[in-house]
Design a protein around this motif. Structure first.
Motif, mmCIF file in Angstrom:
data_model
loop_
_atom_site.group_PDB
_atom_site.id
_atom_site.type_symbol
_atom_site.label_atom_id
_atom_site.label_comp_id
_atom_site.label_asym_id
_atom_site.label_seq_id
_atom_site.Cartn_x
_atom_site.Cartn_y
_atom_site.Cartn_z
ATOM 1 N N ASN A 90 -28.290 -22.755 39.048
ATOM 2 C CA ASN A 90 -29.635 -22.457 38.657
ATOM 3 C C ASN A 90 -29.435 -21.851 37.521
ATOM 4 O OD1 ASN A 90 -30.207 -19.176 38.686
ATOM 5 N ND2 ASN A 90 -30.836 -20.154 40.931
ATOM 6 N N VAL A 91 -30.769 -21.713 36.805
ATOM 7 C CA VAL A 91 -31.121 -21.579 35.702
ATOM 8 C C VAL A 91 -30.489 -20.120 35.060
ATOM 9 C CG1 VAL A 91 -33.808 -21.144 35.873
ATOM 10 C CG2 VAL A 91 -33.062 -21.313 33.951
ATOM 11 N N ASP A 92 -30.447 -18.985 35.454
ATOM 12 C CA ASP A 92 -31.022 -17.814 35.982
ATOM 13 C C ASP A 92 -29.198 -18.055 34.835
ATOM 14 O OD1 ASP A 92 -33.393 -17.130 35.570
ATOM 15 O OD2 ASP A 92 -33.852 -16.601 37.909
ATOM 16 N N SER A 93 -28.519 -17.761 36.539
ATOM 17 C CA SER A 93 -26.729 -17.787 36.198
ATOM 18 C C SER A 93 -26.551 -18.680 34.795
ATOM 19 C CB SER A 93 -26.527 -18.592 37.370
ATOM 20 O OG SER A 93 -26.376 -18.677 38.590
ATOM 21 N N TYR A 94 -26.978 -19.926 34.397
ATOM 22 C CA TYR A 94 -26.610 -20.663 33.112
ATOM 23 C C TYR A 94 -27.123 -19.653 32.097
ATOM 24 C CZ TYR A 94 -25.900 -24.099 30.236
ATOM 25 O OH TYR A 94 -25.389 -25.872 29.349
ATOM 26 N N LEU A 95 -27.793 -19.173 32.256
ATOM 27 C CA LEU A 95 -28.791 -18.409 31.041
ATOM 28 C C LEU A 95 -27.636 -17.017 30.702
ATOM 29 C CD1 LEU A 95 -32.245 -18.687 30.879
ATOM 30 C CD2 LEU A 95 -31.162 -19.925 29.707
ATOM 31 N N THR A 96 -27.277 -16.550 32.205
ATOM 32 C CA THR A 96 -26.148 -15.391 31.887
ATOM 33 C C THR A 96 -24.712 -16.414 31.016
ATOM 34 O OG1 THR A 96 -27.204 -14.735 33.419
ATOM 35 C CG2 THR A 96 -25.104 -13.635 32.821
ATOM 36 N N SER A 97 -24.561 -17.086 31.815
ATOM 37 C CA SER A 97 -23.302 -17.858 31.440
ATOM 38 C C SER A 97 -23.308 -17.874 29.724
ATOM 39 C CB SER A 97 -22.683 -18.826 32.178
ATOM 40 O OG SER A 97 -23.380 -19.861 31.918
ATOM 41 N N LEU A 98 -24.217 -18.296 29.880
ATOM 42 C CA LEU A 98 -24.312 -18.479 27.823
ATOM 43 C C LEU A 98 -24.138 -17.457 27.145
ATOM 44 C CD1 LEU A 98 -28.036 -21.919 27.134
ATOM 45 C CD2 LEU A 98 -25.007 -22.398 27.298
ATOM 46 N N LYS A 107 -22.974 -15.045 28.158
ATOM 47 C CA LYS A 107 -21.359 -14.398 27.785
ATOM 48 C C LYS A 107 -20.344 -14.531 27.415
ATOM 49 C CE LYS A 107 -21.618 -12.497 32.540
ATOM 50 N NZ LYS A 107 -21.663 -11.636 34.036
ATOM 51 N N SER A 108 -20.921 -15.794 26.796
ATOM 52 C CA SER A 108 -19.624 -16.334 27.022
ATOM 53 C C SER A 108 -20.067 -17.163 24.722
ATOM 54 C CB SER A 108 -19.519 -18.494 27.054
ATOM 55 O OG SER A 108 -20.963 -18.608 26.575
ATOM 56 N N GLY A 109 -21.593 -16.095 24.052
ATOM 57 C CA GLY A 109 -21.110 -15.935 23.069
ATOM 58 C C GLY A 109 -22.009 -17.011 22.502
ATOM 59 N N GLN A 110 -22.513 -17.867 23.244
ATOM 60 C CA GLN A 110 -23.365 -19.075 22.176
ATOM 61 C C GLN A 110 -24.918 -18.688 21.944
ATOM 62 O OE1 GLN A 110 -22.503 -23.027 24.823
ATOM 63 N NE2 GLN A 110 -20.760 -21.956 25.996
#
Length: 145
Positions: free
Chosen positions: A12-20, A22-25
């Motif tokens: 899911n695009v929103d989940s992927y953006l959130t993970s980026l 959170k991981s400081g990318q």
């Protein structure tokens, strides 16, 4: 003997953006948001033909029915980093998304699948063929809008 099956895995695009985030990318997050949401030079391809807007397009918008010929119909593919594939009707779910269709797109990083019909992440994953994990595959299910 062990048999291993490899399945495409979209996110899911929103989940992927959130993970980026959170991981400081931050630079990757900022660049992907630019590709997803900002106006830019683009190629539009559908069963009715191909149109180019701007110089050095970084985005390609396509319907699922135009994918089989995308490598030959899109000539300005050198700078394309994201492909947005639109699924508009239930019959589109009987098609497949063959990632080999994008072999000539050297800078392509993201495949973004959007749907305007009710479906599931599992059905979207089943559409994807020949995934060699070269691309980040994202989806968004938007029913009624």
């Amino acid at each position: 003997m062990t048999t291993t099956f490899s399945f495409a895995q979209s996110e899911n695009v929103d989940s992927y953006l959130t993970s980026l985030k959170k991981s400081g990318q931050d630079s990757k997050l900022s660049h992907l948001k630019h590709l997803l949401y900002d106006l830019q030079s683009a190629v539009y391809s559908n069963s009715g033909g191909t149109k180019v807007y701007g110089d050095h397009p970084t985005a390609l918008f396509a319907d699922i029915n135009s994918l089989n010929s995308i490598n030959s119909t899109v000539s300005l593919k050198n700078d394309i980093e994201i492909v947005t594939i639109k699924i508009k009707k239930s019959s589109d779910l009987s098609q497949s998304i063959n990632l080999n269709s994008f072999s000539g797109f050297e800078k392509l990083k993201y495949i973004f699948i959007t749907t305007e019909i009710e479906t599931t992440p599992s059905l979207i994953n089943n559409l994807i063929k020949n995934d060699d994990s070269k691309y980040v595959i994202l989806y968004k299910i938007s029913i009624g809008g």
